[in-house]
Write a protein that holds these residues in place. Structure first.
Motif, PDB file in Angstrom:
ATOM      1  N   ASP A   1      10.679  -9.107  47.071  1.00  0.00           N
ATOM      2  CA  ASP A   1       9.776  -7.971  47.310  1.00  0.00           C
ATOM      3  C   ASP A   1       9.932  -6.983  46.158  1.00  0.00           C
ATOM      4  O   ASP A   1       8.956  -6.526  45.579  1.00  0.00           O
ATOM      5  N   THR A   2      11.193  -6.643  45.867  1.00  0.00           N
ATOM      6  CA  THR A   2      11.448  -5.665  44.789  1.00  0.00           C
ATOM      7  C   THR A   2      12.662  -6.086  43.956  1.00  0.00           C
ATOM      8  O   THR A   2      13.695  -6.486  44.520  1.00  0.00           O
ATOM      9  N   ILE A   3      12.507  -5.972  42.660  1.00  0.00           N
ATOM     10  CA  ILE A   3      13.649  -6.142  41.750  1.00  0.00           C
ATOM     11  C   ILE A   3      14.026  -4.748  41.264  1.00  0.00           C
ATOM     12  O   ILE A   3      13.152  -3.975  40.848  1.00  0.00           O
ATOM     13  N   PHE A  51      17.568 -15.781  32.593  1.00  0.00           N
ATOM     14  CA  PHE A  51      16.959 -15.708  33.933  1.00  0.00           C
ATOM     15  C   PHE A  51      15.523 -15.215  33.865  1.00  0.00           C
ATOM     16  O   PHE A  51      15.124 -14.522  32.921  1.00  0.00           O
ATOM     17  N   GLU A  52      14.767 -15.597  34.888  1.00  0.00           N
ATOM     18  CA  GLU A  52      13.380 -15.151  35.024  1.00  0.00           C
ATOM     19  C   GLU A  52      13.115 -15.049  36.516  1.00  0.00           C
ATOM     20  O   GLU A  52      13.256 -16.031  37.248  1.00  0.00           O
ATOM     21  N   LEU A  53      12.756 -13.866  36.985  1.00  0.00           N
ATOM     22  CA  LEU A  53      12.567 -13.633  38.423  1.00  0.00           C
ATOM     23  C   LEU A  53      11.216 -12.962  38.635  1.00  0.00           C
ATOM     24  O   LEU A  53      10.742 -12.246  37.754  1.00  0.00           O
ATOM     25  N   THR A  54      10.627 -13.153  39.819  1.00  0.00           N
ATOM     26  CA  THR A  54       9.364 -12.448  40.074  1.00  0.00           C
ATOM     27  C   THR A  54       9.487 -11.613  41.342  1.00  0.00           C
ATOM     28  O   THR A  54      10.310 -11.915  42.228  1.00  0.00           O
ATOM     29  N   ALA A  55       8.643 -10.590  41.421  1.00  0.00           N
ATOM     30  CA  ALA A  55       8.642  -9.704  42.585  1.00  0.00           C
ATOM     31  C   ALA A  55       7.290  -9.026  42.689  1.00  0.00           C
ATOM     32  O   ALA A  55       6.497  -9.054  41.740  1.00  0.00           O
ATOM     33  N   SER A  56       7.044  -8.413  43.856  1.00  0.00           N
ATOM     34  CA  SER A  56       5.815  -7.631  44.002  1.00  0.00           C
ATOM     35  C   SER A  56       5.965  -6.294  43.283  1.00  0.00           C
ATOM     36  O   SER A  56       4.989  -5.734  42.776  1.00  0.00           O
ATOM     37  N   LYS A  57       7.197  -5.770  43.287  1.00  0.00           N
ATOM     38  CA  LYS A  57       7.451  -4.445  42.705  1.00  0.00           C
ATOM     39  C   LYS A  57       8.738  -4.491  41.883  1.00  0.00           C
ATOM     40  O   LYS A  57       9.658  -5.258  42.210  1.00  0.00           O
ATOM     41  N   VAL A  58       8.804  -3.612  40.896  1.00  0.00           N
ATOM     42  CA  VAL A  58      10.052  -3.452  40.128  1.00  0.00           C
ATOM     43  C   VAL A  58      10.401  -1.973  40.058  1.00  0.00           C
ATOM     44  O   VAL A  58       9.507  -1.133  39.878  1.00  0.00           O
TER      45      VAL A  58
END
Ligand SMILES: Cc1cc2nc3c(=O)[nH]c(=O)nc-3n(C[C@H](O)[C@H](O)[C@H](O)COP(=O)(O)OP(=O)(O)OC[C@H]3O[C@@H](n4cnc5c(N)ncnc54)[C@H](O)[C@@H]3O)c2cc1C
Length: 447
Positions: free
Chosen positions: A5-7, A250-257
């Motif tokens: 959801d959020t990083i 690393f590579e990460l995804t989220a809706s929000k940062v």
């Protein structure tokens, strides 16, 4: 690719607080931290004999309610900064000891100093904390430095010297580096100038048993599976309503940062698409202050036997302000000397032995020859830390608040900003960092 959801980027007090708030709300989050520890600008160094020093933030004081609450929650005790006895001033080649808050200066200088402090307090009351650019006469005060204002206010040189010493200790910068509007904003954000300067009833009133890192370490422990240390974020891409965060390996995804970094460090991340012009320009204009902490550790706080409280000031040499930073039980005597602003920039260029000799010279001038023989000496520069680059905080030079200030907190797409620099209360302090973490979490939960 892992999706959240959020990083959150940066595990200082701001990032830690935001992470906790979002976890409480049931969000899937990960906190990425470049260093191999949490705490950021707060770093307690421990020694084999059980003693410790705070290389970064150390103090907590009245109205820093969030930090006090956190310390209480994690059973971290606070204790008063030692200030019993006389303070010391070395000025114009004379060493003077004095009781209370008023330095031994000619009456004209004292009146001039007092008037300047009253005036900055009065001016600061006019500041619109949420939107400093809307303050009455914002453009005027943002067009001059604090140094320009000081020169106009104080006809007496010794008043100016004392005000400058206080300003350097408050901002870790030379007054010519800071916009007057920023000085007014910061003063109101932290209650008033007296609060910023003082030990009793001020920002230096208490310290933490075990060091200022302890609340952060204990907080982080409660959600350690959500923290990734040694994870330097290099690039953030916004695409298809998703955010991709890339770092070394690393590579990460989220809706929000959430980027919970000082603005100058946030500006060193590569964004795609690039940041809006005003956000990018703002991050080019918020330099960090410059500060070294120097520490001498002795068997005992021997200056106390001479009736001295360890609080000293001078405008000569590199160390200009000292504090007694001994532990609560006084099992060691720990003298801390600040090297600030332009002195710190010159100190940066000295060899380690030269730095040590100069700091001990100043301690000996204040507290006698015994001060030359500590069990241990150490010093620490925050400008040389890759993931901080200066301290205590990012500062606004002239023109920045009024032309670009709006870009400080405004989210950019799905990227939100936190960190003490974004706080309107206790900006520059741990309290401000915690408040920014709470504010950004709410911003995300409401979006
Ligand atoms: C010498 C000194 C004395 C101070 N004295 C006091 C005091 O007595 N009382 C007080 O309240 N405050 C004091 N301060 C200020 C206080 O330390 C800060 O206001 C506060 O800690 C800031 O917290 P933050 O979370 O906003 O930022 P930070 O603590 O800077 O946290 C940012 C985090 O992001 C990490 N990071 C950076 N770049 C990246 C990246 N690319 N990817 C991933 N992670 C990254 C950093 O490692 C860091 O952990 C002092 C500071 C210093 C240095």
């Amino acid at each position: 690719m892992q999706t959240y959801d959020t990083i959150i980027v940066g595990a200082g007090y701001a990032g830690l607080t935001a992470t906790r708030e979002l976890l409480k709300a049931g969000k899937k989050v990960i906190l990425l931290e470049a260093r191999d520890r949490v705490g950021g600008r707060v770093h307690t160094q421990h020694f084999e004999d059980g003693s410790y020093v705070d290389l970064g933030a150390a103090w907590v004081g009245p109205t820093q309610d969030k930090l006090y609450a956190l310390a209480k929650e994690f059973a971290v005790e606070t204790f008063p900064t030692y200030d019993t006895g006389k303070s010391t001033l070395f000025y114009n080649n004379k060493l003077k000891h004095y009781k209370g808050l008023i330095p031994p200066l000619p009456i004209g200088s004292l009146l001039s100093l007092d008037m300047a402090i009253k005036r900055i307090n009065k001016l600061s009351k006019t500041v619109d904390l949420k939107s400093p650019w809307n303050t009455p006469d914002a453009a005027y005060y943002d067009s001059m430095t604090l140094a320009t204002w000081m020169n106009r206010q104080m006809p007496f040189n010794s008043a100016k010297v004392m005000f400058k010493l206080a300003a350097e200790a408050i901002w870790a910068a030379d007054p010519n580096e800071i916009s007057m509007l920023h000085a007014m904003f910061y003063t109101k954000s932290c209650r008033d100038f007296d609060t910023l300067m003082n030990v009793k009833n001020g920002a230096q009133e208490e310290r933490f048993v075990g060091g200022a890192s302890l609340p952060a370490l204990r907080l982080a422990e409660t959600f350690k599976e959500h923290i990734r240390l040694k994870s330097v974020v290099r690039a953030i891409t916004q695409q298809d309503n998703q955010v991709i965060v890339k770092g070394d390996g690393f590579e990460l995804t989220a809706s929000k940062v959430i980027v919970a970094l000082p603005p100058t460090l946030a500006g060193r991340i590569e964004y795609a698409p690039i940041m809006p012009a005003n956000r990018d320009q703002l991050t080019q204009r918020m330099p960090m202050g410059t500060v070294w902490k120097t520490y001498a550790i002795y068997d005992t706080p021997f200056w106390r036997e001479a009736g001295l409280n360890g609080l000293s000031a001078t405008n000569e040499g590199y160390v200009t302000v000292t504090f007694d930073n001994s532990p609560k039980d006084a099992s060691k005597g720990i003298m801390m000397g600040f090297v600030l602003g332009n002195q710190a920039k010159a100190f940066n260029q000295l060899a380690p032995e030269e730095r040590k000799a100069s700091a001990l010279d100043t301690f000996a001038r204040f507290y006698g020859e015994k001060a030359r023989k500590p069990l241990k000496y150490l010093d620490h520069s925050w400008a040389e830390e890759e993931f901080t680059r200066g301290c205590y905080a990012g500062l606004m030079p002239t023109g920045a608040w009024t032309s670009l200030g709006k870009a400080l907190r405004e989210p950019v797409g799905n990227i939100h900003w936190a960190g003490t620099e974004t706080s309107d209360i206790w900006n520059g302090y741990i309290e401000g960092a915690i408040r920014s973490g709470e504010r950004v979490a709410q911003e995300i939960l409401k979006s």
